[in-house]
Design a protein around this motif. Structure first.
Motif, mmCIF file in Angstrom:
data_model
loop_
_atom_site.group_PDB
_atom_site.id
_atom_site.type_symbol
_atom_site.label_atom_id
_atom_site.label_comp_id
_atom_site.label_asym_id
_atom_site.label_seq_id
_atom_site.Cartn_x
_atom_site.Cartn_y
_atom_site.Cartn_z
ATOM 1 N N VAL A 28 46.374 63.072 10.977
ATOM 2 C CA VAL A 28 44.366 63.944 11.239
ATOM 3 C C VAL A 28 44.767 65.452 10.891
ATOM 4 N N GLU A 76 52.794 72.446 14.631
ATOM 5 C CA GLU A 76 51.521 71.676 15.168
ATOM 6 C C GLU A 76 51.952 70.592 16.012
ATOM 7 N N GLU A 95 52.392 67.322 17.946
ATOM 8 C CA GLU A 95 51.148 65.684 17.862
ATOM 9 C C GLU A 95 51.807 64.996 19.039
ATOM 10 N N ASP A 140 54.068 68.742 13.417
ATOM 11 C CA ASP A 140 53.361 68.793 11.956
ATOM 12 C C ASP A 140 53.354 70.250 11.128
ATOM 13 N N LYS A 164 51.602 69.978 3.174
ATOM 14 C CA LYS A 164 51.708 69.840 4.105
ATOM 15 C C LYS A 164 53.671 68.582 4.549
HETATM 16 MN MN MN Z 1 48.369 68.565 11.924
#
Ligand code: MN
Length: 232
Positions: free
Chosen positions: A35, A83, A85, A114, A135
């Motif tokens: 997300v 990132e 998470e 991420d 990504k």
């Molecule tokens: Mn992320």
């Protein structure tokens, strides 16, 4: 085990698996969703306005998942970002469910990073193109062992990430805009979620650049720790 009709593969299929804390069982990975903008302060640092009506999702290929302690620095980027998470692992199938029905499908949790080719993502955003290669790439989803907690809805606890011992990200799961049950419910309205599916739940503020030889330690209270270094 029931006898299966023998299938003749052209080559052996590879199933990506994640190790589980205090268990010899492994978790076979299905689909991997992430997300975006699920913490207000991170949305602000990225200069985006949060759509409070609806979360947005993107996905990574299952092969992006890694539990290597030494991760080769990715190609094609001059601005790799971390990132941290909370990652949710699903243990059963669900489709079009409400948030109150979501918890029964939770298998457990993990700490994930991420990894993002921010330069490619910014270029894609600017051009209105998809994010896939910014990504989803080799080793772009480092993940800790799974803490098995069937049916537990986790909505609070500190989440942090250090690079070379310096704290870069720090937040609390309670600041997630969409909670774990809401994310599962929302996704289940668009696709059938199955046992093996994984959701990265967004990152708090403080994302930043990583370089070769950096040592990353990510931690979530009551879930676990993920450590890796980036190698050439
Ligand atoms: Mn992320």
């Amino acid at each position: 085990m029931t006898k299966q009709k023998s299938i003749k593969f052209t080559f052996n299929p590879k199933i990506k698996c994640v190790n589980i804390q205090e268990s010899k069982l492994v978790f076979p990975v299905g689909k991997v969703y992430c997300v975006g903008s699920n913490y207000e302060e991170h949305a602000q640092e990225m200069g985006v306005t949060v759509d409070k009506d609806q979360p947005f999702f993107f996905s990574k290929p299952a092969q992006a998942i890694t539990q290597l302690a030494s991760i080769p620095f990715p190609t094609q980027t001059n601005n790799l970002h971390h990132e941290v998470e909370l990652v949710v692992f699903l243990g059963s199938e669900c489709s079009n469910i409400s948030p109150s029905e979501a918890r029964q499908h939770i298998f457990g949790y993990g700490v994930g990073v991420d990894l993002t080719r921010r330069d490619l993502q910014e270029a894609a955003k600017g051009a209105g193109k998809p994010w896939d290669l910014s990504k989803g790439f080799d080793h772009s989803a480092p993940i800790s062992k799974i803490l098995r907690k069937e049916g537990l809805l986790l909505n609070e606890g500190s989440i942090s990430l250090k690079v070379n011992g310096q704290k870069k990200q720090s937040g609390n799961l309670s600041n997630m805009i969409w909670k774990v049950d809401e994310l599962i419910s929302c996704l289940s309205k668009f696709i059938t979620l199955k046992a093996g599916d994984i959701i990265f739940t967004g990152t708090p503020s403080g994302v930043g650049r990583l370089s070769i030889n950096d040592k990353v330690v990510a931690e979530i209270e009551n879930v676990g720790t993920l450590s890796f270094e980036l190698i050439k």
